[in-house]
Design an enzyme around this catalytic site. Sequence first.
Site, PDB file in Angstrom:
ATOM      1  N   THR A   1       6.107   0.478  10.383  1.00 18.89           N
ATOM      2  CA  THR A   1       7.200   1.444  10.253  1.00 18.89           C
ATOM      3  C   THR A   1       8.154   1.320  11.448  1.00 18.89           C
ATOM      4  O   THR A   1       9.213   1.933  11.455  1.00 18.89           O
ATOM      5  CB  THR A   1       6.647   2.881  10.193  1.00 18.89           C
TER       6      THR A   1
ATOM      7  N   LYS B   1       4.503  -0.244   0.993  1.00 23.21           N
ATOM      8  CA  LYS B   1       4.142  -1.490   1.673  1.00 23.21           C
ATOM      9  C   LYS B   1       2.710  -1.913   1.312  1.00 23.21           C
ATOM     10  O   LYS B   1       2.467  -3.079   1.008  1.00 23.21           O
ATOM     11  CB  LYS B   1       4.298  -1.332   3.194  1.00 23.21           C
TER      12      LYS B   1
ATOM     13  N   ASP C   1      -2.024  -3.172   8.414  1.00 22.71           N
ATOM     14  CA  ASP C   1      -1.083  -2.049   8.421  1.00 22.71           C
ATOM     15  C   ASP C   1      -0.783  -1.626   9.860  1.00 22.71           C
ATOM     16  O   ASP C   1      -1.632  -1.770  10.741  1.00 22.71           O
ATOM     17  CB  ASP C   1      -1.685  -0.879   7.640  1.00 22.71           C
TER      18      ASP C   1
ATOM     19  N   ARG D   1       5.216   7.910  -2.490  1.00 23.63           N
ATOM     20  CA  ARG D   1       3.951   8.557  -2.136  1.00 23.63           C
ATOM     21  C   ARG D   1       4.050  10.072  -2.302  1.00 23.63           C
ATOM     22  O   ARG D   1       3.147  10.709  -2.845  1.00 23.63           O
ATOM     23  CB  ARG D   1       3.564   8.210  -0.695  1.00 23.63           C
TER      24      ARG D   1
END
Length: 318
Positions: free
Chosen positions: A145, A51, A96, A204
């Site tokens: 999330t 993201k 975020d 990641r």
Amino acid sequence: MIEKNLRPKTFNEYIGQEKAIATLKLFIKGVKKRGYFSEHILLYGPSGIGKTTLAHVIANELGGEIKITSGAAITKSGDLAAIITNLKNNDILFIDEIHRLPKTAEELLYPVIEDNKLDIIIGKGPSARTVRLTVSKITIIGATTKLALLSAPLRNRFGLVLRLDYYSDEELFKIVSQSARILKLPIDKEAIMEIARRSRKTPRIANHILKRVRDIFEENKNKKINTLLLEKLFNILEIDKAGLTNIDIKYLKLLAYKFANQPVGLETIALSLSEDKKTIEEFIEPYLIQLGFIKKTPRGRIVTQKGLKHLGINNYML
């Protein structure tokens, strides 16, 4: 920093998420044609799937600077107001974990998203007054999330709501190959695929494993990274062929052996593993469910046939 170097900078370099990328390309094409932003973007999906990276790509494609903050870092509306007033036309504000914004800061965003206006309260008590300022034409990109925790009024103000999903082994193979080229690591195709398989479908984690591979490669002064070198690393990291860690295996064995694969409640599992419930629900279980190794029933969690097979257990043994 290496982490920044590994990030793709354009849509052509970005691997995976084809549907989201196709939508964003159409959006950016329209923005460049009109010369102004008509929508703001909300990205949601599991942790570690790109993201933040995608927000950087969007900023590069739009030719603007990106300012990054998080919902947890904003403690009052004044913090967010200070950030917004310092942005220039064409800039991108990336927030975020936007679901963690305080209510007052969230409400401050409403007129910014809709009208490029910022409402600031001056003074206190009966003499307090609201001043409406015009702010720069910016694009706000929110990431979360936990989409369900985002309030409906804020969620509905985003014109583009895009879900980013887990990656396939083939997509992760391409990502690891790309990262290995950037890091100038001599690595076999078989070794790349082995990293892809053990990366929990998450870029990641794949890049983190690759960096640990680089450490062991440099330490042992090998000429080539192959599966033999990887086996040594995965034994150290305690990551099995499906990407399961030591705690994942303990979870599965707890259900399969200790409770004879009878349905077990979350609280009992947490007590038995000495882990808090949130860690189990948000860190351990999602990947096991994704693999089809466990199943949640109304009575509790059980290991599936696929999960039992991974442990080398047959039903008649239970």
